[in-house]
Design a protein around this motif. Structure first.
Motif, PDB file in Angstrom:
ATOM      1  N   ALA A 192      29.662  47.382  43.779  1.00  0.00           N
ATOM      2  CA  ALA A 192      30.607  48.504  43.797  1.00  0.00           C
ATOM      3  C   ALA A 192      32.005  48.029  44.185  1.00  0.00           C
ATOM      4  O   ALA A 192      32.998  48.480  43.609  1.00  0.00           O
ATOM      5  CB  ALA A 192      30.122  49.585  44.763  1.00  0.00           C
ATOM      6  N   ALA A 193      32.091  47.127  45.135  1.00  0.00           N
ATOM      7  CA  ALA A 193      33.400  46.604  45.555  1.00  0.00           C
ATOM      8  C   ALA A 193      34.071  45.850  44.415  1.00  0.00           C
ATOM      9  O   ALA A 193      35.290  45.960  44.218  1.00  0.00           O
ATOM     10  CB  ALA A 193      33.245  45.707  46.771  1.00  0.00           C
ATOM     11  N   ARG A 194      33.291  45.086  43.653  1.00  0.00           N
ATOM     12  CA  ARG A 194      33.864  44.387  42.494  1.00  0.00           C
ATOM     13  C   ARG A 194      34.386  45.379  41.453  1.00  0.00           C
ATOM     14  O   ARG A 194      35.432  45.166  40.839  1.00  0.00           O
ATOM     15  CB  ARG A 194      32.831  43.446  41.865  1.00  0.00           C
ATOM     16  CG  ARG A 194      32.617  42.179  42.677  1.00  0.00           C
ATOM     17  CD  ARG A 194      31.766  41.161  41.930  1.00  0.00           C
ATOM     18  NE  ARG A 194      30.397  41.585  41.732  1.00  0.00           N
ATOM     19  CZ  ARG A 194      29.406  41.376  42.586  1.00  0.00           C
ATOM     20  NH1 ARG A 194      29.631  40.721  43.715  1.00  0.00           N
ATOM     21  NH2 ARG A 194      28.185  41.787  42.318  1.00  0.00           N
ATOM     22  N   GLU A 195      33.674  46.475  41.250  1.00  0.00           N
ATOM     23  CA  GLU A 195      34.121  47.484  40.294  1.00  0.00           C
ATOM     24  C   GLU A 195      35.394  48.167  40.790  1.00  0.00           C
ATOM     25  O   GLU A 195      36.310  48.433  39.990  1.00  0.00           O
ATOM     26  CB  GLU A 195      33.024  48.507  40.034  1.00  0.00           C
ATOM     27  CG  GLU A 195      33.400  49.578  39.031  1.00  0.00           C
ATOM     28  CD  GLU A 195      33.810  49.058  37.655  1.00  0.00           C
ATOM     29  OE1 GLU A 195      34.611  49.734  36.984  1.00  0.00           O
ATOM     30  OE2 GLU A 195      33.351  47.988  37.235  1.00  0.00           O
ATOM     31  N   VAL A 196      35.481  48.450  42.078  1.00  0.00           N
ATOM     32  CA  VAL A 196      36.714  49.024  42.637  1.00  0.00           C
ATOM     33  C   VAL A 196      37.869  48.048  42.412  1.00  0.00           C
ATOM     34  O   VAL A 196      38.963  48.449  42.005  1.00  0.00           O
ATOM     35  CB  VAL A 196      36.563  49.346  44.134  1.00  0.00           C
ATOM     36  CG1 VAL A 196      37.914  49.656  44.776  1.00  0.00           C
ATOM     37  CG2 VAL A 196      35.609  50.524  44.338  1.00  0.00           C
ATOM     38  N   GLN A 197      37.622  46.782  42.669  1.00  0.00           N
ATOM     39  CA  GLN A 197      38.674  45.774  42.490  1.00  0.00           C
ATOM     40  C   GLN A 197      39.122  45.711  41.029  1.00  0.00           C
ATOM     41  O   GLN A 197      40.322  45.652  40.744  1.00  0.00           O
ATOM     42  CB  GLN A 197      38.166  44.413  42.948  1.00  0.00           C
ATOM     43  CG  GLN A 197      39.217  43.336  42.920  1.00  0.00           C
ATOM     44  CD  GLN A 197      38.682  42.016  43.447  1.00  0.00           C
ATOM     45  OE1 GLN A 197      37.465  41.792  43.511  1.00  0.00           O
ATOM     46  NE2 GLN A 197      39.576  41.136  43.829  1.00  0.00           N
ATOM     47  N   ALA A 198      38.187  45.737  40.105  1.00  0.00           N
ATOM     48  CA  ALA A 198      38.531  45.681  38.682  1.00  0.00           C
ATOM     49  C   ALA A 198      39.318  46.925  38.258  1.00  0.00           C
ATOM     50  O   ALA A 198      40.333  46.817  37.554  1.00  0.00           O
ATOM     51  CB  ALA A 198      37.269  45.541  37.837  1.00  0.00           C
ATOM     52  N   ALA A 199      38.868  48.087  38.678  1.00  0.00           N
ATOM     53  CA  ALA A 199      39.565  49.328  38.325  1.00  0.00           C
ATOM     54  C   ALA A 199      40.953  49.365  38.951  1.00  0.00           C
ATOM     55  O   ALA A 199      41.919  49.809  38.319  1.00  0.00           O
ATOM     56  CB  ALA A 199      38.745  50.536  38.775  1.00  0.00           C
ATOM     57  N   SER A 200      41.065  48.876  40.157  1.00  0.00           N
ATOM     58  CA  SER A 200      42.356  48.812  40.834  1.00  0.00           C
ATOM     59  C   SER A 200      43.310  47.864  40.110  1.00  0.00           C
ATOM     60  O   SER A 200      44.503  48.160  39.962  1.00  0.00           O
ATOM     61  CB  SER A 200      42.153  48.369  42.285  1.00  0.00           C
ATOM     62  OG  SER A 200      43.392  48.264  42.946  1.00  0.00           O
ATOM     63  N   ALA A 201      42.797  46.739  39.649  1.00  0.00           N
ATOM     64  CA  ALA A 201      43.631  45.769  38.932  1.00  0.00           C
ATOM     65  C   ALA A 201      44.186  46.386  37.647  1.00  0.00           C
ATOM     66  O   ALA A 201      45.353  46.157  37.301  1.00  0.00           O
ATOM     67  CB  ALA A 201      42.826  44.517  38.621  1.00  0.00           C
ATOM     68  N   VAL A 202      43.372  47.170  36.963  1.00  0.00           N
ATOM     69  CA  VAL A 202      43.838  47.846  35.746  1.00  0.00           C
ATOM     70  C   VAL A 202      44.966  48.814  36.091  1.00  0.00           C
ATOM     71  O   VAL A 202      45.993  48.858  35.404  1.00  0.00           O
ATOM     72  CB  VAL A 202      42.676  48.573  35.036  1.00  0.00           C
ATOM     73  CG1 VAL A 202      43.189  49.500  33.940  1.00  0.00           C
ATOM     74  CG2 VAL A 202      41.695  47.569  34.470  1.00  0.00           C
ATOM     75  N   LEU A 203      44.785  49.579  37.159  1.00  0.00           N
ATOM     76  CA  LEU A 203      45.834  50.522  37.564  1.00  0.00           C
ATOM     77  C   LEU A 203      47.105  49.784  37.968  1.00  0.00           C
ATOM     78  O   LEU A 203      48.216  50.194  37.591  1.00  0.00           O
ATOM     79  CB  LEU A 203      45.343  51.398  38.717  1.00  0.00           C
ATOM     80  CG  LEU A 203      44.268  52.419  38.383  1.00  0.00           C
ATOM     81  CD1 LEU A 203      43.812  53.134  39.639  1.00  0.00           C
ATOM     82  CD2 LEU A 203      44.767  53.411  37.349  1.00  0.00           C
TER      83      LEU A 203
END
Length: 75
Positions: free
Chosen positions: A20-31
Motif C-alpha cells: 500500500a505504501a508503494r502504491e501511495v508513493q506511485a500515485a503521489s509521484a504522478v500527482l
C-alpha cells in the motif's frame, strides 16, 4: 501461529502495508509530476481517485496490522 505456507499473519499484514505504501508513493509521484509540469495544471479525477484509494488502503492495512499485533500471542 503460522499459516499453511509458513508465513505469519504479522508478516502478511506487514507486506500489505508495504504494498500500500508503494502504491501511495506511485500515485503521489504522478500527482507531483502533473502539478510540477505546469504551474496551473490540475490533476485528473482519476489521478486523485487513485491517490485517495491508495491512502485508504494504507490506512486499512495499518489498522489490520494493529489488530493482528494486538491479537498475536507474545513470542
Amino acid at each position: 501461529m503460522t499459516t499453511r505456507n509458513g508465513v505469519s499473519p504479522e508478516a502478511i499484514a506487514l507486506e500489505r502495508i508495504a504494498t500500500a505504501a508503494r502504491e501511495v508513493q506511485a500515485a503521489s509521484a504522478v500527482l507531483e509530476q502533473r502539478i510540477g509540469s505546469t504551474p496551473r495544471a490540475q490533476p485528473s479525477t482519476l489521478e486523485l481517485a487513485r491517490f485517495a484509494a491508495a491512502m485508504q488502503e494504507l490506512l486499512s492495512a495499518r489498522e489490520e496490522f494493529d489488530r493482528v499485533m494486538v491479537n498475536s500471542p507474545p513470542h
